[in-house]
Write a protein that holds these residues in place. Structure first.
Motif, PDB file in Angstrom:
ATOM      1  N   GLN A 108       0.970  -1.382   0.095  1.00 40.73           N
ATOM      2  CA  GLN A 108       0.018   0.201  -0.081  1.00 40.73           C
ATOM      3  C   GLN A 108       0.946   1.351  -0.142  1.00 40.73           C
ATOM      4  N   THR A 109       1.991   1.420   0.718  1.00 38.78           N
ATOM      5  CA  THR A 109       2.993   2.211   0.883  1.00 38.78           C
ATOM      6  C   THR A 109       3.402   2.614  -0.357  1.00 38.78           C
ATOM      7  N   ALA A 168      10.755   3.597   0.625  1.00 36.37           N
ATOM      8  CA  ALA A 168      10.204   2.908   1.627  1.00 36.37           C
ATOM      9  C   ALA A 168      11.108   2.182   2.342  1.00 36.37           C
ATOM     10  N   TRP A 188       3.439  10.683  -1.098  1.00 31.50           N
ATOM     11  CA  TRP A 188       3.718  10.168   0.352  1.00 31.50           C
ATOM     12  C   TRP A 188       3.142  11.136   1.318  1.00 31.50           C
ATOM     13  N   SER A 248       2.173   9.845   4.807  1.00 31.41           N
ATOM     14  CA  SER A 248       3.096   8.888   5.511  1.00 31.41           C
ATOM     15  C   SER A 248       3.758   9.766   6.422  1.00 31.41           C
TER      16      SER A 248
END
Ligand code: NAP
Length: 293
Positions: free
Chosen positions: A88-89, A144, A171, A174
């Protein structure tokens, strides 16, 4: 030795379009042979418009798991029942497994990328700076991975401001927000002297254009001694970029280990073997690519 196909042989594979160039069958079939398991790993060329029907067909014929390569890494996501937080990231899936009659997707490129940084070159990364060249698919796994390792600062350098901003914005939800910045190529002279880890995720220097490098000799001369230069390219070995960096006293890591370790991570998910045939997988690739061992 040719593998004997039996009535019980189970199926693994890789989907892509094209897929003929994939090195995964070489690596995984060597691992399967070493483990003595009744599996076979095949390449499946699947055109984008056939992806959905192909995945349904895989379920019908009992495929145990498969890798995903270009152009399906994002397109596969809506066809899966679940994707792991890692996938998912980075919004891309490279490994799918069948669990409880459902397809579950993950991404093992991150594990592949960080493997040498967690073993051979292990250190405390919390005060370190990573500079990443390129902002494509592989750069997402590298960002990541650097986050997972705990880098203090992560700088991504690209040539197109709009794509860089899109990369940055993807991102924004995040935990990276305060340590992640994007830059245009012109800012490299300022960034290189700070880099403890410099990663090439562009295809510049890849076979057959082996004389090319993403950086000039003058630019790379500012890399601190003892920094790590990491090229995701695995052929040639070493690339111009790594040769230049080594002349500066940098430690060089090429892309072969990432390729091996992302495969090892996939094999772990599908087969849970007691021992992982890492050396056999590495050697199969080196033999196939004609690389020295
Ligand atoms: P990609 O999505 O096409 O991204 C390539 C990136 O490089 C893009 O940001 C692109 O910039 C940039 N780029 C390309 N040519 C450039 C140039 N002449 N100057 C400056 N920037 C340039 O490709 P990818 O999937 O990320 O793969 C990138 C490389 O990593 C390939 O060499 C691939 O073989 C390697 N790789 C290795 C492994 C491994 O296991 N070792 C795994 C994955 C990938 P724009 O966005 O501006 O076009």
């Amino acid at each position: 030795m040719t593998k004997e196909i039996t009535g019980k042989t189970k199926l693994l594979g890789v989907i892509g379009h094209p897929v003929e160039h994939s090195l995964s069958p070489v690596m995984h079939n060597a691992a399967i042979a070493q483990l003595g398991l009744d599996y076979i790993y095949l390449p499946f060329p699947i055109e984008p418009q056939n992806l959905e029907v192909a995945i349904a067909g895989f379920a019908a014929v009992g495929v145990v798991g498969f890798n995903v390569t270009i152009p399906h890494k994002q397109a596969i996501i809506p066809l899966l029942s679940e994707i792991t937080p890692l996938a998912q990231t980075i919004k891309a899936v490279n490994t799918v497994s069948r669990q409880n009659n459902q397809w579950v997707g993950t991404n093992t490129d991150i594990e592949g990328f960080i493997a040498p940084l967690q073993t051979t070159y292990k250190q405390d990364w919390s005060q370190k700076v990573a500079v990443i060249l390129g902002n494509g698919g592989a750069a997402r796994a590298v960002v990541a991975g650097c986050t997972q390792l705990g880098f203090a600062q992560i700088h991504v350098v690209g040539r197109n401001m709009q794509r860089l901003q899109e990369f940055r914005n993807s991102w924004s939800n995040s935990s990276l927000a305060d340590k992640f910045q994007v830059h245009q190529w012109e800012e490299l002279p300022k960034l290189i002297p700070q880099a403890n880890l410099l990663v090439n995720t562009t295809p510049i220097g890849m076979y057959p254009k082996v004389d090319e490098s993403p950086l000039s000799v003058e630019e790379i001369a500012n890399l601190p001694t003892g920094a790590i230069a990491y090229d995701l390219i695995y052929i040639p070995q070493p690339t111009q970029f790594l040769q230049q960096a080594q002349k500066q006293g940098a430690i060089a890591i090429d892309g072969l280990e990432m390729l091996v370790q992302q495969g090892v991570a996939a094999l772990k998910i599908w087969l849970q073997p007691e021992t992982l045939p890492v050396e056999v997988m590495r050697q199969a690739l080196q033999n196939h690519l004609g690389l020295e061992q």
